[in-house]
Design an enzyme around this catalytic site. Sequence first.
Site, short mmCIF file in Angstrom:
data_model
loop_
_atom_site.label_atom_id
_atom_site.label_comp_id
_atom_site.label_asym_id
_atom_site.label_seq_id
_atom_site.Cartn_x
_atom_site.Cartn_y
_atom_site.Cartn_z
N CYS A 258 0.83 -1.21 0.00
CA CYS A 258 0.00 0.00 0.00
C CYS A 258 0.86 1.26 0.00
O CYS A 258 0.39 2.33 -0.43
CB CYS A 258 -0.92 0.00 1.21
N GLU A 390 -2.37 -3.36 -5.21
CA GLU A 390 -3.62 -4.13 -5.04
C GLU A 390 -4.76 -3.38 -5.69
O GLU A 390 -5.73 -3.02 -5.02
CB GLU A 390 -3.91 -4.32 -3.55
O1 AHR Z 1 1.38 -6.52 3.74
C1 AHR Z 1 0.57 -5.51 4.28
C2 AHR Z 1 -0.39 -4.92 3.25
O2 AHR Z 1 -1.30 -5.90 2.85
C3 AHR Z 1 0.24 -4.48 1.96
O3 AHR Z 1 0.72 -3.19 2.05
C4 AHR Z 1 -0.90 -4.52 1.00
O4 AHR Z 1 -0.48 -4.77 -0.31
C5 AHR Z 1 -1.80 -5.59 1.57
O5 AHR Z 1 -3.09 -5.14 1.71
#
Ligand code: AHR
Length: 673
Positions: A258, A390
């Site tokens: 994220c 994502e």
């Molecule tokens: O791994 C933690 C978070 O989980 C990452 O930042 C994201 O890609 C997923 O939602």
Amino acid sequence: MKNKSMIFTLLALLLGSQSLLKANSNPDSLSLPLKPGQIAVNTDQIVAPIQPTMYGIFFEDINFGADGGLYAELVKNRSFEFDSPMMGWEQPASDRFSMNDKSGFAVPVKYAESGANKNYLNVKVNAASGYRLVNSGFKGMGFKEGLRYDFSVIAKQESGSTTLHVELLDENEKVLATTAIALGGNQWKEYTASLKPSARAMKGKLNIRFEGKSVVDLDVVSLFPSDTWKGRPKGLRADLVQLLADLHPGFLRFPGGCIVEGRTLALRYQWKKTVGNVNDRELLINRWNNEFAHRPAPDYFQTFGLGFFEYFQLSEDIGATPLPILSCGMACQFNTAELVPMDEIDPYVQDALDLIEFANGPVTSTWGKLRSDMGHPAPFNLKFIGVGNEQWGPEYISRYKVFEKAIHSKYPDVQIVSGAGPFPEGEMFEFGWEQLKELNAQIVDEHYYRAPQWFLENANRYDSYDRRGPKIFAGEYAAQSVAIASPDNKNNWDCALGEAAFMTGLERNADVVYMTSYAPLFAHAEGWQWTPDLIWFNNLESYGTPNYYVQKLFANNAGNQLLRITEDGQPVIGQSGLYATATLDEKAKEIVFKIVNASAFEQSFSINVSGKKTLGTKGTMTVLANNNLNAVNSFENPKSIYPTSKEVSFKGKNISLSLVPKSVNVVRVPYKI
Ligand code: AHR
């Protein structure tokens, strides 16, 4: 809802608990003491090569993984650039509310409204002695007895003359090391000094005592241990990099997660702001700063001392192929979901093209020159790039198309990793896959944060995937003992065992699964936001979880050719509590079996080996096991769950094995052709 981040939390927790409602995380119930059927392998029948990228790692700056973790800087807010410029700093001897402070006081001053270096600290020293500034680091500073610590500061003497007494204190303010720096000159200048603490401290502090009535400006106050990875000045924490290097990871995915997307587009990760002179890298609030109301981290920022150059260098150091992920013009869809309009997407695409030039371009190119100026004229050999993290929906697909066209027109050999969204099933997942398949996407990233039982039940997930479609990157996965991102999740043996069973399924499908990585990678024992995590650390120590040792066993024993191993002609996917995969390691000339006994019973059976190869009579068996599914590793007991190896003997072409309950087993059998 006022705080959109709550949506992420609630959705995550809801989905997590739903999956747990269905789940029974006890593998005992799955596996009655059934006798395994006929287990067989033919060493001449190669199914597919195991990709060198099969087992990798995913680094994201979450849980104080970078600043306060891998990046070994000990001073928090060294440049006074946090939103509250004095955060992390105390002036114990000063009365900040008095105009006439007896000893002195400091105020942050702005150089500029924007950019990397907005603030410095103006210190008025009102008495010959008594004024001091203290920085307690990230949850304290770890000091090792007798180790050299390198202090530096950029300073400008406005009036009078100042001597800085730089001291390392323990938690009780006992002085462990001290040195003096006499400042001089009204131009900005760097001053350095080294100190060796007389004792160890887990929660030490940096104390700067000011001597001499004077006015002085300070910026970039820094303290690093000298025992960084490869001894690089101002580098990375060696114990943490060593844990990564020991995995022999096939790739390093960075910088998120994220983190890449940002809560808003303005707060996205921009790689260009993380390269060049470290002091000129513009600070950004960490998106995990206040994501979870239950784990607030108001002091969580990204200084980018660990930036894209350092990520590439780290990849090279540990033999991992770099896999950078870039924003595709979509802010986190759990937060603001801001979109860059399609007719304004060019700068985002240009960032991707420029990154490839930064990594691979000749030293005569604009970005290749910067890489060279930073000390790495040779290319970093970038082969993969990720478009978005994502993301989901038609907005993602339209943006992916633009990136794909631009990247492949200029760099046809660079492989693009696209994403199937945050969940391993459901409408957004199906939509993404359908579209990406149609577009002949090369590698699709899937994420699964699910209950341990889900992992056991999904060891066959990829058995039915289309072999002509995109390849799979299992980019983020971890079994959740309670619920997604629940603060109560544990890195227990139940989770690690489930992941191991699932990983046999990843490897058995190596013809379609090309890359895999656990997530998240690191967590500071006091600074975490998200559990579970692969590696835990405090200010001085670190340990691998049981999940880490599962990853290590698989990655260190990957082999290079996949064989088919069957139980009564079927894949070994838990029929009798066993999950298995077999590969050839042609370099070592060994057959490698990875067999998980998820049942509560000892399982004795033999593997019938056919094919032209002659088997040796002695091999090795490495076992990772525990009877207690709730068992964990810890700082006090870091090897509670830890692999042990022994020599094993074989006769002929039947390999007899006895597997203890709840165990992950790697058996290596030498062969001759
Ligand atoms: O791994 C933690 C978070 O989980 C990452 O930042 C994201 O890609 C997923 O939602």
